[in-house]
Design a protein around this motif. Structure first.
Motif, short mmCIF file in Angstrom:
data_model
loop_
_atom_site.label_atom_id
_atom_site.label_comp_id
_atom_site.label_asym_id
_atom_site.label_seq_id
_atom_site.Cartn_x
_atom_site.Cartn_y
_atom_site.Cartn_z
N SER A 98 83.21 -42.49 46.01
CA SER A 98 83.43 -41.95 44.66
C SER A 98 82.17 -42.02 43.82
CB SER A 98 84.59 -42.70 43.96
OG SER A 98 85.78 -42.60 44.70
N VAL A 99 81.06 -41.60 44.42
CA VAL A 99 79.79 -41.60 43.70
C VAL A 99 79.79 -40.47 42.68
CG1 VAL A 99 77.29 -41.26 43.93
CG2 VAL A 99 78.53 -42.61 45.63
N HIS A 100 79.61 -40.82 41.41
CA HIS A 100 79.58 -39.82 40.35
C HIS A 100 78.29 -39.01 40.47
CE1 HIS A 100 79.38 -38.01 36.35
NE2 HIS A 100 80.65 -38.34 36.18
N GLU A 101 78.44 -37.71 40.62
CA GLU A 101 77.30 -36.86 40.97
C GLU A 101 76.16 -36.95 39.97
OE1 GLU A 101 75.17 -34.49 43.45
OE2 GLU A 101 77.19 -35.24 43.85
N ARG A 102 76.45 -36.96 38.70
CA ARG A 102 75.37 -36.93 37.70
C ARG A 102 74.87 -38.32 37.33
NH1 ARG A 102 76.35 -33.14 32.65
NH2 ARG A 102 74.17 -33.72 32.45
N VAL A 103 75.78 -39.29 37.29
CA VAL A 103 75.40 -40.62 36.81
C VAL A 103 74.86 -41.50 37.93
CG1 VAL A 103 76.24 -42.72 35.68
CG2 VAL A 103 77.08 -40.46 34.94
N GLU A 104 75.48 -41.43 39.12
CA GLU A 104 75.18 -42.39 40.17
C GLU A 104 74.50 -41.80 41.41
OE1 GLU A 104 78.99 -45.40 39.56
OE2 GLU A 104 79.27 -43.55 40.72
N ARG A 105 74.35 -40.50 41.46
CA ARG A 105 73.86 -39.90 42.69
C ARG A 105 72.45 -40.37 43.05
NH1 ARG A 105 75.42 -35.93 46.55
NH2 ARG A 105 73.98 -36.43 48.24
N ASP A 106 71.57 -40.53 42.10
CA ASP A 106 70.22 -41.02 42.41
C ASP A 106 70.27 -42.43 43.00
OD1 ASP A 106 68.89 -38.75 41.74
OD2 ASP A 106 68.08 -39.48 39.85
N MET A 107 71.22 -43.26 42.52
CA MET A 107 71.35 -44.62 43.05
C MET A 107 71.71 -44.56 44.53
SD MET A 107 73.53 -46.40 39.98
CE MET A 107 73.26 -45.94 38.26
N GLY A 224 67.15 -52.62 30.24
CA GLY A 224 67.57 -51.22 30.09
C GLY A 224 67.37 -50.37 31.31
N MET A 225 66.77 -50.93 32.37
CA MET A 225 66.50 -50.18 33.59
C MET A 225 67.31 -50.72 34.77
SD MET A 225 62.71 -49.29 35.16
CE MET A 225 61.91 -49.39 33.56
N ARG A 226 68.11 -51.75 34.54
CA ARG A 226 68.86 -52.36 35.63
C ARG A 226 70.06 -51.50 36.02
NH1 ARG A 226 68.64 -58.28 32.86
NH2 ARG A 226 66.41 -58.65 33.21
N LEU A 227 70.41 -51.56 37.29
CA LEU A 227 71.58 -50.86 37.79
C LEU A 227 72.82 -51.70 37.51
CD1 LEU A 227 70.34 -49.46 41.23
CD2 LEU A 227 69.97 -48.56 38.93
N PRO A 228 73.98 -51.06 37.38
CA PRO A 228 75.21 -51.81 37.10
C PRO A 228 75.71 -52.54 38.34
CG PRO A 228 75.69 -49.46 37.32
CD PRO A 228 74.19 -49.60 37.38
#
Length: 454
Positions: A98-107, A224-228
């Motif tokens: 369930s990777v969110h395409e816009r928010v999480e795809r780069d992660m 401010g650059m850390r991943l959740p």
């Protein structure tokens, strides 16, 4: 105490760890950097003289094993083709996780296309001689503490096998923890755990969260650059280091006009052998005629077939250490890598990060001659994250050469160089989010206590 540091044998992975080695060594501890011997991989992603790079920093190097090709990138493992990144698999995981395409795809893309592939190079299904030697060294030397970086987690196996305390030391945003937690939350086998299983079993070590995430994690990533992630971390200041160098005489003189540095990454150009995106010609055209002095750290591969003549205000040099160049600069144009961006922040230099809306993915296909790589975009995997971080704080701008005109890029350069608000924001970022964090030296007593408790 004895401290063992392990990392992927490439400068970009070692340099962020040097300040920890210096801090521990200066406190009287015996520090060794233990890693595979260098190998002339045609991919350019590992160093052929890694031990020399370590000794140049003043730390003792322990090269392990004979020079050996990489398991995946150099096809050294018989089953390398099974783990090459491919479009079908990555999209299947995107749906399952369930990777969110816009928010999480780069992660996800950085983890799947870069991090896990780097990990599998040294943690393939069949344990490697060089990695076995690293574990054997730990058992023989008996370190009290092991520091390891997430792209080279065999350091955790060496620590567990030898009874040492071990600390995961981030060199970039925490993509491995983010991905591992996502797999677990969806009830799926963790790709990271599966990659570690063969080596762990080989050395009688259990794969659990401590092995994968360390007893603790040192985190130099600005908040401010850390991943959740839910993984607890200990904040530490990232101290930029870019290798030993000789002082550049011409940098001692004060610039007669604002100096702008263009730095697009030494590691990236070693892999890409140039830049076919049109980004470099666009940058050089944009600075042409501006009342600035440009120092562009570009090599012949990056300039050939793209740039017929350099603008009069541009000086191209193969390499200049950022530690020497940035204190003289009014702006830094870069590719968005974590190390380069933090170096700019440490020197309070306003920045422009080159980024596009392209995905950070590449795929591999096995051929009789090895691997045929297909990179959909050569942009830096962290560029969107770092560009947004700087832009949101007013300390820089995001540059998309595919969408912005030369005139727009030129206006952006003028604003970043001349606007006092941008300079003030860069200074504020340095003081509030970088200089306020404990240095590696300040964390030495905590590391000593952790090792003693172990």
């Amino acid at each position: 105490m004895r401290v063992m540091i392990t990392c992927f044998p490439a400068p970009a992975h070692f340099w962020p760890l040097v300040p920890y080695a210096w801090a521990l060594q200066s406190a009287g501890h015996d520090v060794r950097v233990v890693a595979p011997s260098g190998f002339p991989s045609p991919t350019g992603i590992i160093s052929t003289d890694f031990a020399q790079r370590v000794t140049e920093s003043g730390i003792v190097a322990v090269p392990c094993g004979p020079p050996t090709p990489l398991a995946v990138h150099d096809c050294d493992d018989p089953d390398f083709a099974d783990v090459l990144p491919n479009p079908e698999e990555t999209e299947r995981y995107v749906r399952a996780l369930s990777v969110h395409e816009r928010v999480e795809r780069d992660m996800w893309d950085v983890f799947y296309h870069y991090a896990i592939l780097a990990i599998r190079n040294y943690q393939p299904p069949r344990p490697r001689e060089d990695i076995d030697e690293i574990v054997a060294f730990a058992k023989d030397w008996r370190p009290d503490l092991v520091l390891w970086e997430p792209w080279f987690p065999c350091g955790a196996v060496a620590a567990k096998a030898s009874g040492a305390a071990h600390v995961r030391t981030l060199i970039s945003p925490d993509y491995t923890a983010w991905a591992h937690e996502r797999f677990v939350s969806k009830g799926l086998p963790s790709m990271l755990a599966e990659a570690m299983q063969p080596l762990a079993e080989h050395h009688g070590v259990t794969v659990d969260d401590e092995l994968l995430m360390g007893q603790a994690t040192l985190d130099p990533i600005p908040a401010g650059m850390r991943l959740p992630t839910r993984t607890p971390t200990v904040p530490v200041r990232y101290l930029p280091y870019s290798g030993g160098s000789v002082s550049q005489h011409w940098l001692r003189a004060e610039p007669t006009r604002p100096r702008v540095a263009i730095s697009l990454g030494v590691s990236a150009r070693a892999v890409d052998k140039g830049d076919s995106t049109g980004r470099i010609p666009a940058l050089l055209e944009a600075v042409d005629g501006l009342d600035v002095e440009v120092i562009a750290t570009l090599n012949k591969d990056q300039l050939s077939d793209q740039v017929e003549t350099l603008p009069d205000n541009v000086r191209a040099m193969d390499y200049v250490p950022l530690s020497q160049l940035l204190p003289t600069c009014s702006a830094l144009v870069n590719h968005g890598s974590f190390g380069t961006v933090i170096a700019g922040i440490a020197h309070a230099v306003p920045q422009i990060v080159c980024d596009t809306d392209e995905p950070t993915r590449f795929f591999g296909r096995a051929t009789p001659d090895g691997v045929e790589w297909d990179r959909t975009s050569p942009k830096q995997g962290y560029s969107t994250l770092t560009a947004n971080y700087l832009a949101d704080r007013g300390a820089g701008s995001r540059l998309d050469h595919q969408k912005q005109s030369i005139s727009e890029i030129r206006s952006m350069l003028r604003r970043v160089v001349e606007d006092p608000k941008v300079r003030d924001a860069a200074l504020r970022l340095r003081e509030e989010e970088w200089a306020s964090t404990p240095t590696p030296a300040q964390l030495v007593p905590w590391l000593e206590k952790l090792a003693q408790e172990r």
